[in-house]
Design an enzyme around this catalytic site. Structure first.
Site, short mmCIF file in Angstrom:
data_model
loop_
_atom_site.label_atom_id
_atom_site.label_comp_id
_atom_site.label_asym_id
_atom_site.label_seq_id
_atom_site.Cartn_x
_atom_site.Cartn_y
_atom_site.Cartn_z
N PHE A 175 0.86 -1.20 0.00
CA PHE A 175 0.00 0.00 0.00
C PHE A 175 0.89 1.23 0.00
O PHE A 175 1.72 1.38 0.89
CB PHE A 175 -0.90 0.04 1.25
CG PHE A 175 -2.11 -0.85 1.15
CD1 PHE A 175 -3.30 -0.36 0.62
CD2 PHE A 175 -2.05 -2.17 1.56
CE1 PHE A 175 -4.42 -1.19 0.52
CE2 PHE A 175 -3.15 -3.00 1.46
CZ PHE A 175 -4.34 -2.51 0.94
N HIS A 176 0.71 2.10 -0.98
CA HIS A 176 1.48 3.35 -0.95
C HIS A 176 0.77 4.51 -1.64
O HIS A 176 1.29 5.62 -1.69
CB HIS A 176 2.85 3.16 -1.58
CG HIS A 176 2.80 3.00 -3.07
ND1 HIS A 176 2.42 1.86 -3.69
CD2 HIS A 176 3.06 3.90 -4.07
CE1 HIS A 176 2.46 2.02 -5.00
NE2 HIS A 176 2.84 3.26 -5.26
#
Ligand code: UD1
Length: 375
Positions: free
Chosen positions: A217-218
């Site tokens: 997740f970014h």
């Protein structure tokens, strides 16, 4: 014979697996003199140098060392330094890949210097201008000369935006070239993960197939705001009780978790292995053996489709709809994560097929197009 100087631009992690097969292929042709320009948008050892090493990409001919900053300042710095590079080296063609700030910045510079530009991964559209990548894609495609696409929907998007069919070439997927070339090799490595709390976890060659999930997740929309990051952390906690999760986290995510006081909680989740970013070979090994993948990345939607691993993408849209139409990808909201994971654990994950030309031969198709001479 005059050699055509081709500058291949790469700046951020997802670019490196796209230029690797292209550099190798172009180097086989006497008529081409390929060079690598690293803008330095990503600079950490494990976001950059490690990928060059593992994928045998030659050392960049130049590193513009722009580093991180606000979008405007980072983009401006890339432009200033890339302009000087172009004036010094006078490339005949600049090839940019993907949708990062380096992609748009270098296309703008080259175009204004009347240097021909080619965009690989052209035409993808999420139709969501809140994503910086969508703006980069639109800007790049508005001014490129030559367009290499990964799927038919991208061709249609470009044609609808007024690009001439003659300049569009559906060549398949370079990231899949790299995956196809390296997949077997990834099965021979053992993986030593260092958790953020300093403890280590090792997997040998006997890695337990499908006994865990992989997460990344970014995206700013998921991790830049405290409430959505906090929601995610709580859900990761719950999901990890059903399926252990491995999470090599992007620096952006770690920084935000730290700033919002959430990093300790993430480290404390028992069945969540939180690590710094890991190498390509280790990551692909983990991905290929995973029960499922939970992500907001672009490229991972494609890699899981190629490998037939169910992928839940936590985003409201995707610029890669072919991974949904033909592959194993499904778009979901944060609130749906738990139910969708249960679904996959119950054996109801999506099956899929590999899209056309995602076959490991994309770099050679691109090189052939370039031999036709468009200069
Ligand atoms: C960039 C791309 C995104 C891509 C992602 C993959 C843009 C607009 N976004 O986002 O499309 O999916 O790369 O990783 O180009 N940082 C480090 N070390 C590094 C690189 C970055 O610590 O080597 C930190 C920076 O200090 C910054 C944050 O990570 O705080 C974001 O870096 P940046 O390059 O601006 O964007 P990404 O989020 O990596």
């Amino acid at each position: 014979m005059k050699k055509h100087k081709i500058a291949l631009v790469a700046g951020a992690r997802p670019n490196f697996m796209k230029i690797a097969p292209l550099m190798k292929e172009l180097s086989k042709y006497d008529e081409f003199e390929p060079m690598i320009v690293h803008t330095g948008q990503h600079y950490d050892e494990n976001m950059s140098a490690l990928f060059f090493d593992q994928l045998n990409i030659p050392k960049p001919d130049v590193n513009l060392e722009v580093g991180s900053d606000s979008h405007a300042r980072q983009t401006a710095r890339i432009m200033e330094r890339f302009e000087q590079f172009c004036l010094d080296e006078k490339p005949d063609l600049v090839i940019v890949v993907g949708d990062v700030n380096s992609t748009a910045a270098c296309t703008l510079v080259a175009s204004k210097l009347h240097i021909k530009t080619a965009h690989y991964e052209a035409g993808l559209r999420s139709r969501d201008k809140s994503m910086p990548e969508e703006i980069n894609r639109m800007v790049t495609d508005a001014i490129s000369d030559l367009y290499f696409t990964t799927s038919k929907d991208a061709d249609e998007n470009l044609i609808n935006e007024g690009v001439s069919k003659d300049n569009i070439h559906m060549v398949g997927n370079l990231m899949i070239d790299t995956l196809a070339n390296n997949l077997e090799r990834t099965h021979d490595i053992s993986i030593n993960l260092e958790r953020m709390d300093g403890s280590t976890v090792s997997f040998g060659k006997d890695i337990q197939k499908e006994q865990y999930g992989v997460m990344t997740f970014h995206r700013p929309s998921n991790v830049d705001k405290k409430d959505s990051l906090e929601k995610l952390v709580n859900i990761w906690d719950k999901v990890s009780q059903k399926l252990p999760l491995i999470f090599p986290a992007h620096p952006r995510t770690i920084k935000n978790a730290e700033n919002y006081g959430l990093l300790d909680k993430m480290n404390d989740i028992n069945n969540l292995i939180l690590t710094e970013p890991i190498g390509y070979l280790e990551f692909i090994n983990l991905l290929s053996n995973a029960r499922l993948v939970l992500t907001d990345s672009g490229g991972i939607q494609e890699e899981t489709t190629y490998m037939g691993v169910p992928c839940l993408t936590v985003r409201p849209n995707t610029e890669r709809p072919i991974t949904i139409w033909e592959g194993t990808n499904k778009l979901i909201e944060i609130e749906q994560i738990e139910a969708e994971v249960e679904n996959i654990l119950a054996g109801k994950g999506k099956a899929g097929k590999r899209p056309k030309f995602w076959d490991g031969k994309t770099a050679s198709r691109i090189a052939k197009v370039l031999t036709n001479g468009f200069y």
